[in-house]
Every structure is written in C-alpha cells, then in structure tokens.
Design an enzyme around this catalytic site. Structure first.
Site, PDB file in Angstrom:
ATOM      1  N   TYR A 118      -1.387 -24.153 -34.713  1.00 55.19           N
ATOM      2  CA  TYR A 118      -0.591 -24.483 -33.523  1.00 55.19           C
ATOM      3  C   TYR A 118       0.406 -25.561 -33.912  1.00 55.19           C
ATOM      4  O   TYR A 118       0.057 -26.501 -34.642  1.00 55.19           O
ATOM      5  CB  TYR A 118      -1.496 -25.017 -32.404  1.00 55.19           C
ATOM      6  CG  TYR A 118      -0.716 -25.574 -31.234  1.00 55.19           C
ATOM      7  CD1 TYR A 118      -0.344 -24.758 -30.182  1.00 55.19           C
ATOM      8  CD2 TYR A 118      -0.316 -26.918 -31.211  1.00 55.19           C
ATOM      9  CE1 TYR A 118       0.400 -25.256 -29.116  1.00 55.19           C
ATOM     10  CE2 TYR A 118       0.421 -27.418 -30.150  1.00 55.19           C
ATOM     11  CZ  TYR A 118       0.770 -26.582 -29.113  1.00 55.19           C
ATOM     12  OH  TYR A 118       1.513 -27.071 -28.064  1.00 55.19           O
ATOM     13  N   GLU A 206       7.456 -24.682 -28.984  1.00 53.72           N
ATOM     14  CA  GLU A 206       6.010 -24.501 -29.150  1.00 53.72           C
ATOM     15  C   GLU A 206       5.787 -23.215 -29.920  1.00 53.72           C
ATOM     16  O   GLU A 206       6.147 -22.134 -29.436  1.00 53.72           O
ATOM     17  CB  GLU A 206       5.306 -24.448 -27.797  1.00 53.72           C
ATOM     18  CG  GLU A 206       3.798 -24.437 -27.942  1.00 53.72           C
ATOM     19  CD  GLU A 206       3.084 -24.376 -26.593  1.00 53.72           C
ATOM     20  OE1 GLU A 206       3.413 -23.491 -25.775  1.00 53.72           O
ATOM     21  OE2 GLU A 206       2.198 -25.215 -26.368  1.00 53.72           O
TER      22      GLU A 206
END
Ligand code: GDP
Ligand code: MN
Length: 397
Positions: A118, A206
């Site tokens: 992530y 993101e």
C-alpha cells in the site's frame, strides 16, 4: 477533483511511474479490441476487466474480474458495462458503470512471489509537510489493517521545500522488506511517484496495490488520484479529465453559476455568505434539531439574481423542508439582500413551497427586516442567531 483509475495511471505514467498497462473500453466489442492490442504490446495471455467509477472497493463489489480469454473479456465487459456497481464506497444504489479499463495481467508466475503493498502521498496539514504512507499489507483490506494493526503502516514525512531525499526512498524500500532489483525498482518508483504528486498539484495519490511482480518489477496496479481544484487552471489537460457523470448533478449546476454548493443529507436548506458563517449556520441548524441539506456560500454579491439562482439550486433537493437564509451585510447591504429575496420569491411564483426564515444582520439590518415583514410573503425574518434557530425548530416541528 477526483479522477478515474485510468486517468490517474496516465498521469503516473507521464512522470515515469511504472503502471499496469491498460486501455479504456466503452463496449464489449471495444474491450476485445483493447485486449488484442494489449497482447500485441505486452504479450499478456490473461486480462483484467476493471469498472471505471469514482469509488474504491470495486474488487469486493464484483467490478474487477480476471479474464482468461478474449471470449471471457467480451462476456465480463458486457456484464460490467451498464451495471450499477455497489461497493463499500458507493451509495447503496451503486454507481452506473460507463466504461471499463482492460489491463494486462501482472500477477503472472515467475522466479519469486508477487507482493501487494500500500502506498499513498498526501499532505499532513498539522505538520505542514507532505507525507508518504505505506505498508507491506496492501491489497483490498487496507482499512482493516489501519484499524486492527496500525503499527504495520509506516509514514515518511517530506519537507516540501527540500523534496524527497534519496535516503528516504531507500528507507521505504527497506521497510517494505525488499532487496536486490526490487529494492532499486522501489526507490525509483517512490521518487517518480513523489515528483508526480508535486508536479500535478495533487492532494492525494493512493496506490493500492503497488505490486512487486514475480520478476521483481514494481508497478501501480490501481490509482486513486485527487487533484487540487485551485490549481487546475495551470493544468488544462487535467481539467479536461473531469467526468461530469461522476459528479452530483446539483453541484455541477451550482458550479456553473459560480455558487459554492455541497449537497448534504439533511432537510434544511441554507443560503449563507461566507464559508465560516455557513459552517456556523449548519451547526445552528443541527442544534435546532434539523440537519443541513447543503452547504451553500453565495459569496459577496447576494443580489436578486444570485439569490434566485441559489433558491433554485436548493429547491432541486426534494428533501428540503425549510430554508434558512443567514446573511451578514458588510459590503453588501442587508436591504439589498432582502430586496433580492423578495424579488426572487416573486419571480419564482409557485416554485417555493417550503417555509423560509431570513436572518439579515449588519448594515441596514432594520430596513431589511421591515422589507421582509411588509412583503406579504410567507417569509419569516429574524435578527438574532438564536431567534433564527428557534424559528427553524418551530417550522420543523
Ligand atoms: P479496487 O478493488 O477498487 O481497489 O480495485 P484494484 O484496482 O485495487 O483491484 C482489485 C484487486 O484486483 C487487486 O487488489 C488485485 O488483487 C486484483 N488484480 C488487479 N490486477 C490484477 C491482475 O493483473 N491480475 C490478477 N490476477 N489480479 C489483479
Ligand atoms: Mn485498489
């Protein structure tokens, strides 16, 4: 401004961030063509069909599917295009899918395991610095990681005047447990990602997952990109990426007439000048037992035309049961606003069916109150903040 995954990936790619390759398709037939082209360019045998909507969690909702042949691409794309995709991030009725991204399959077998990381870049307002957040626990359950095992999420703070330093990129690659070529690839990836974030005037990048492929390449498989609206004037090519289908239609209309409007879930419409007063007014409505139906800042020029436009926008929301107008007359005199309200009301005839409470405070407030009270219209005036709240409460009861 929010972007689609494919647009976010275009921006990343233009700054040298490696991405999973993909082509947008608007129909099953286009999807098959896209798949053929991807095989010609990348040699991929399998494909992923990915719904393009402004919401995450698509995988969980059935909007991301692996296709192992051209026939499966056709079938899956045919099903996903036109569906109302429900994910944990959409309204319960879902969002209509108008296009899909056909991508190469990058989870192919190879010398090492694939890993999903992530990574996001955003601004830490409290510190006045940019920040890279990252974790070894990438993939579809990052929210659960943040909740249950927050120590698995790392942050790297970046001084915006200095930029990302090489040792910081290396620390990130190290904390992600990488070595050898994957380590080098990750430092390149992070460096390019940070450059892209700054150069695009983004407020959020993101990337979940960032993938380490089985042959140690690092690439963006997904991309959630939010750009700063206030900087769009210097990025015409990004401003052109706006997809009005994805935005709230009332907000789009408000923007077109220059009103600062945000749609909310409540029942009391508000029309206010100044963002701070608008926030205070929303608090007041809550205290009075109502829920604001919107945030609306009409700005400095609350003349009849503008008041009327604002009325029309507020009334498009069928949930509105009352309207509270709360205007501070500084530069704009209260009597002019009051006249605007009265004129707008008359112009709109039958369109206004809900009670209206007007609080005008500031220059010529007394003249304004008399104007409203003597207009013969179903508009109630108030001078004090509390008085306005009480009147809202009374009409909701
Ligand atoms: P999201 O669910 O909206 O966040 O969409 P993502 O773009 O993150 O995709 C969801 C999931 O699909 C990813 O976490 C991967 O597990 C999977 N996925 C994406 N690309 C590929 C691919 O090329 N091959 C395979 N096998 N799975 C993929
Ligand atoms: Mn994702």
């Amino acid at each position: 401004m929010n972007l689609h995954e494919y647009q976010g990936k275009q921006i990343l790619n233009s700054f040298g961030v490696r991405i999973q390759r993909g082509i947008v398709a608007h129909s099953a037939a286009e999807a098959v063509d896209a798949a053929k082209q991807l095989t010609a360019e990348t040699g991929t045998k399998w494909y992923v069909v990915k719904a393009q909507i402004h919401a995450g969690g698509r995988g969980k909702g059935g909007g991301v599917k692996l296709a192992k042949s051209l026939q499966e691409v056709e079938e899956i794309a045919g099903k996903i295009i036109g569906m109302d995709l429900v994910t944990p991030q959409t309204p319960p009725t879902g969002k209509r899918v108008r296009k899909v991204l056909i991508t190469e399959d990058v989870y192919y077998p190879g010398p090492s395991e694939t890993s999903e990381f992530y990574m996001s870049v955003l601004m830490n307002r409290a510190k006045g610095r940019n920040m890279i957040m990252y974790s070894t626990e990438g993939g579809m359950d990052i929210e659960a990681v943040a909740e249950k095992t927050p120590h698995l999420i790392f942050t790297e703070e970046i001084d915006p005047t200095i930029g990302l330093l090489p040792f910081q990129a290396r620390r990130i690659a190290f904390n992600l447990g990488l070595s050898g070529n994957a380590f080098k690839e990750m430092t390149k990836f992070v460096t390019a990602l940070y450059t892209a974030y700054v150069s695009a005037d983004a407020s959020l990048f993101e990337i979940n997952p960032v993938l380490k492929t089985s042959d140690d390449k690092i690439m963006a498989v997904d991309a959630k990109v939010v750009l700063d609206d206030n900087a769009l004037f210097r990025h015409q090519q990004y401003a052109d990426m706006r997809d009005l289908n994805e935005e709230n239609p009332i907000e789009v209309e408000a923007k077109a007439v220059g009103l600062n409007y945000v749609d909310l879930d409540g029942n009391v419409g508000c029309m206010v000048n100044g963002a701070g007063l608008a926030m205070a007014t929303m608090d007041l409505i809550k205290q009075a037992g109502g829920e604001p139906a919107n945030f609306l800042d009409v700005g400095g020029t609350a003349d009849a035309k503008r008041v009327e436009e604002a009325f029309r926008i507020i009334l498009k929301d069928p949930a509105v049961k009352a309207i509270l107008i709360n205007i501070f007359g500084g530069i704009v005199r209260c009597d002019r606003v009051a006249q605007g309200v009265v004129d707008a009301y008359k112009n709109m005839g039958d369109a206004i069916k809900v009670p209206i409470i007007v609080r005008l405070q500031g220059t010529n407030a007394d003249i304004a109150k008399a104007l409203i009270d003597n207009s013969g219209l179903a508009v109630q005036s108030a001078v004090e903040f509390q008085e306005a709240a009480d009147k809202v409460q009374a009409v909701l009861a």
